[in-house]
Write an enzyme that holds these catalytic residues in place. Sequence first.
Site, short mmCIF file in Angstrom:
data_model
loop_
_atom_site.label_atom_id
_atom_site.label_comp_id
_atom_site.label_asym_id
_atom_site.label_seq_id
_atom_site.Cartn_x
_atom_site.Cartn_y
_atom_site.Cartn_z
N ARG A 138 2.75 -4.84 45.49
CA ARG A 138 2.20 -5.70 46.69
C ARG A 138 3.30 -6.50 47.43
NH1 ARG A 138 -3.31 -5.24 44.38
NH2 ARG A 138 -4.72 -6.11 45.83
N ARG A 181 -19.59 -2.22 49.31
CA ARG A 181 -19.23 -2.04 47.74
C ARG A 181 -19.92 -2.93 46.71
NH1 ARG A 181 -12.86 -1.62 46.50
NH2 ARG A 181 -12.89 -4.02 46.26
N ARG A 239 -7.57 -12.40 50.99
CA ARG A 239 -7.02 -11.22 50.40
C ARG A 239 -6.19 -10.42 51.44
NH1 ARG A 239 -11.71 -8.40 47.47
NH2 ARG A 239 -10.32 -6.77 46.87
P1 AMP Z 1 -7.36 -5.22 43.47
O1 AMP Z 1 -8.20 -4.90 42.51
O2 AMP Z 1 -6.22 -4.05 43.64
O3 AMP Z 1 -7.84 -5.38 44.82
O4 AMP Z 1 -6.79 -6.64 42.87
C1 AMP Z 1 -7.63 -7.62 42.71
C2 AMP Z 1 -6.80 -8.59 42.48
O5 AMP Z 1 -5.72 -8.89 41.36
C3 AMP Z 1 -5.78 -9.21 43.76
O6 AMP Z 1 -6.56 -9.88 44.62
C4 AMP Z 1 -4.80 -10.11 43.08
O7 AMP Z 1 -5.29 -11.30 42.79
C5 AMP Z 1 -4.55 -9.35 41.73
N1 AMP Z 1 -3.52 -8.13 41.84
C6 AMP Z 1 -3.55 -7.00 41.58
N2 AMP Z 1 -2.56 -6.36 41.68
C7 AMP Z 1 -1.45 -7.19 42.18
C8 AMP Z 1 -0.32 -6.95 42.48
N3 AMP Z 1 0.52 -5.87 42.47
N4 AMP Z 1 0.55 -8.33 42.55
C9 AMP Z 1 -0.19 -9.32 42.54
N5 AMP Z 1 -1.57 -9.59 42.51
C10 AMP Z 1 -2.02 -8.38 42.26
#
Ligand code: AMP
Length: 194
Positions: free
Chosen positions: A88, A127, A150
């Site tokens: 990310r 969702r 986000r």
């Molecule tokens: P997601 O389920 O992919 O939307 O991730 C939920 C949250 O987890 C994100 O908003 C970040 O706070 C954290 N997160 C997930 N993947 C990453 C990543 N590769 N780098 C940094 N934070 C992450």
Amino acid sequence: MRLILLGPPGAGKGTQAQRLVDRHGIPQLSTGDMLRAAVKAGTDVGKRAKAVMDAGELVSDEIVNAIVAERIDQADCARGFILDGYPRTLVQADSVEKMLADRGVGLDAVIELVVDDKALVGRIVKRAEETAAAGLPVRKDDNPEVFEERLREYYKKTAPLIGYYYAKGLLKGVDGMASIDEVTGQIEALLSEI
Ligand code: AMP
């Protein structure tokens, strides 16, 4: 096969990753799921990540890079994996490149789900409603306020990866606004070419 799914929150990465798992028999590596599991289990990583995740910001590169490096050495990743929500940041992208090079393998493709931002908030609200209706716990960051943060994090820190992977010749775009089945079809068509 080693793939990255790229796109903003709510673009459908998780849904498409799940379909790729079913079709190709390789695991989905979602850093979001791994971090949520760490929060639930109350580990040190989980304790450090919780507030950052609740605010919609990104967890530190150091933490996520370590989680992924450990995960890809597990036996089920030997034939490949789908990275969902990782990398990310550019630091994470460099890190995964090094991790793979150290293991003598490389990425096959980076699939970008191209979506219209304005539709995303609606998807997230839907969702959350569907999850609640199914009696399941709703993610704390699936609400319009945190979602805006986000999305900002995505544009600031993750969108530069589009250029990064384009320059490496790995980027493949699909229309993330099409139906779920159509997106799956587009992804499979791309994969059959590589
Ligand atoms: P997601 O389920 O992919 O939307 O991730 C939920 C949250 O987890 C994100 O908003 C970040 O706070 C954290 N997160 C997930 N993947 C990453 C990543 N590769 N780098 C940094 N934070 C992450």
